[in-house]
Design an enzyme around this catalytic site. Sequence first.
Site, short mmCIF file in Angstrom:
data_model
loop_
_atom_site.label_atom_id
_atom_site.label_comp_id
_atom_site.label_asym_id
_atom_site.label_seq_id
_atom_site.Cartn_x
_atom_site.Cartn_y
_atom_site.Cartn_z
N CYS A 247 -12.76 -20.57 118.04
CA CYS A 247 -13.64 -19.44 117.75
C CYS A 247 -13.24 -18.80 116.39
CB CYS A 247 -13.03 -18.37 118.82
SG CYS A 247 -13.15 -18.82 120.45
N HIS A 326 -2.64 -21.27 109.83
CA HIS A 326 -2.80 -22.34 110.90
C HIS A 326 -1.45 -22.77 111.26
CE1 HIS A 326 -3.86 -25.88 112.72
NE2 HIS A 326 -5.00 -26.07 111.94
N HIS A 410 -13.93 -0.39 108.68
CA HIS A 410 -14.49 -1.11 109.75
C HIS A 410 -13.74 -2.48 110.21
CE1 HIS A 410 -17.71 1.90 109.22
NE2 HIS A 410 -17.88 1.38 108.07
N HIS A 414 -12.55 -10.30 116.92
CA HIS A 414 -12.99 -11.37 117.57
C HIS A 414 -12.90 -11.01 119.10
CE1 HIS A 414 -13.88 -15.28 119.56
NE2 HIS A 414 -12.65 -15.27 120.09
N HIS A 443 -18.94 -6.71 125.94
CA HIS A 443 -19.73 -5.90 127.23
C HIS A 443 -21.08 -6.52 127.12
CE1 HIS A 443 -21.89 -3.34 129.40
NE2 HIS A 443 -20.94 -3.19 130.33
N ASN A 447 -17.92 -13.18 125.09
CA ASN A 447 -17.43 -14.18 124.18
C ASN A 447 -18.19 -15.27 123.72
OD1 ASN A 447 -15.60 -15.49 122.56
ND2 ASN A 447 -14.18 -16.06 123.95
#
Length: 515
Positions: A247, A326, A410, A414, A443, A447
């Site tokens: 993701c 990572h 802002h 994720h 919502h 995802n």
Amino acid sequence: MNQRGVATTNGGSGSGSVGVRIQQSRRLPDFLQSVNLKYVKLGYHYLISNLLTLCFIPAIAALSIQVSQMNLDDLRQLWLHLQYNLVSIIICSAILVFGLTVYIMTRPRPVYLVDYSCYRPPDHLKAPYGRFLEHSRLTGDFDESSLEFQRKILERSGLGEETYVPKAMHSIPPTPSMAAAREEAEEVMFGALDTLLRNTNVSPKDIGILVVNCSLFNPTPSLSAMIVNKYKLRGNIRSFNLGGMGCSAGVIAVDLAKDLLQVHRNTYAVVVSTENITQNWYFGNSKSMLIPNCLFRVGGSAVLLSNKSNDRRRAKYKLIHVVRTHRGADYKAFRCVYQEQDDAGKIGVSLSKDLMAIAGGALKTNITTLGPLVLPISEQLLFFTTLVVKKLFNASVKPYIPDFKLAFDHFCIHAGGRAVIDELEKNLQLLPIHVEASRMTLHRFGNTSSSSIWYELAYIEAKGRIRNRNRIWQIAFGSGFKCNSAVWQALRNVKPSSNGPWEDCIDKYPMKISS
């Protein structure tokens, strides 16, 4: 304080009330309970951040006074002095010109985000809870325990009733074929790209770099080749297809495009981020593999980047930083999101119970690297001071958590799930409005993997909150395990582009989400 004093006075005698009043008046205010304490911190932040400027003010004032007192004779003497030192002046000028030339030639080229688009699936692909659970039951692949587990996950997930699943999953039985997976990929990628090219008036022939990321669906020819074929992109295009990176691959794709734009002058780069659900739906009964079924939904984004100086005037944002972390060297981190077969031979993506702890460790590493790049000096000094005190004196001092609200206006976190958003809100000490975009995206769209951070940015734009020079922090987590951040700066007051994902529903948000 006064309210407590008055309450005591009303309950006692006259002399007693006077004594209490005097005692109360001699006490200092409790600053820790005072809301105005924030202004002390803001003042300290302003003082330290502008310390260099404040030090220069007396020097500039002294120089101005000195210049104002010079007469014509003083100026003539200064000119003669410069004439006698002509060689020194020429050498200094040459060094200055050489240094400026080297700086201009070697400095990173600015990367501008001209525009982006997010795919909005058609309404017939919506998957309300009831339909989702009924279809799961009718497939015959799930036992009662698994169906109940999925129902509980959905209720606690933070997803709404209007998220989307691919057409193949609406069929009974489902038809997760290669053709259906290609069809899903084409609808998402081409839908986002059509909107992007229409909004920016960029010809496909002008695109010099193409980066596509999709973690779980990597056919031959590749997804990037599908785009080249569809839009007849030029033959010398630099195209890349990133797979299996989870993701957070959207930020990785932006980073790759940024590096390529440093090498190839005067061109556009397109980054397409998506995930494919059709061939990666899990039809087994392993609880750890059922969670992705409940969270992941159809979505995708297309981003147009440019290194052309004349694009600055129409661009929305400028890329400031990309920081990648990572943790794959650690075995637990490597295995915490893992595609494998269950005991019955059915393929799915397993989520480890240690996922949140591993994500927290990756986040800590990432923000430790990002902090010095973005935090004001005041926050860095506070963090460094508490660290030194703790190390040198072994004191029981809590580590100071930097206030990232001073660095960013802002936040696009994720939308991996409600737990991810809750933990980041708590650990970064954010306010509800800072995670509103993430919660509402989860919502409304679920995802959507690597594209979720773009749906969130589109939400903030649709709310009219992006102002000139505002900074936006996009942060994403992915298998491997990775935590990646991108920092953007608004180049103007940004308005949402046409055909945005929130265009017809933004007035309904934010809405209260049941816990």
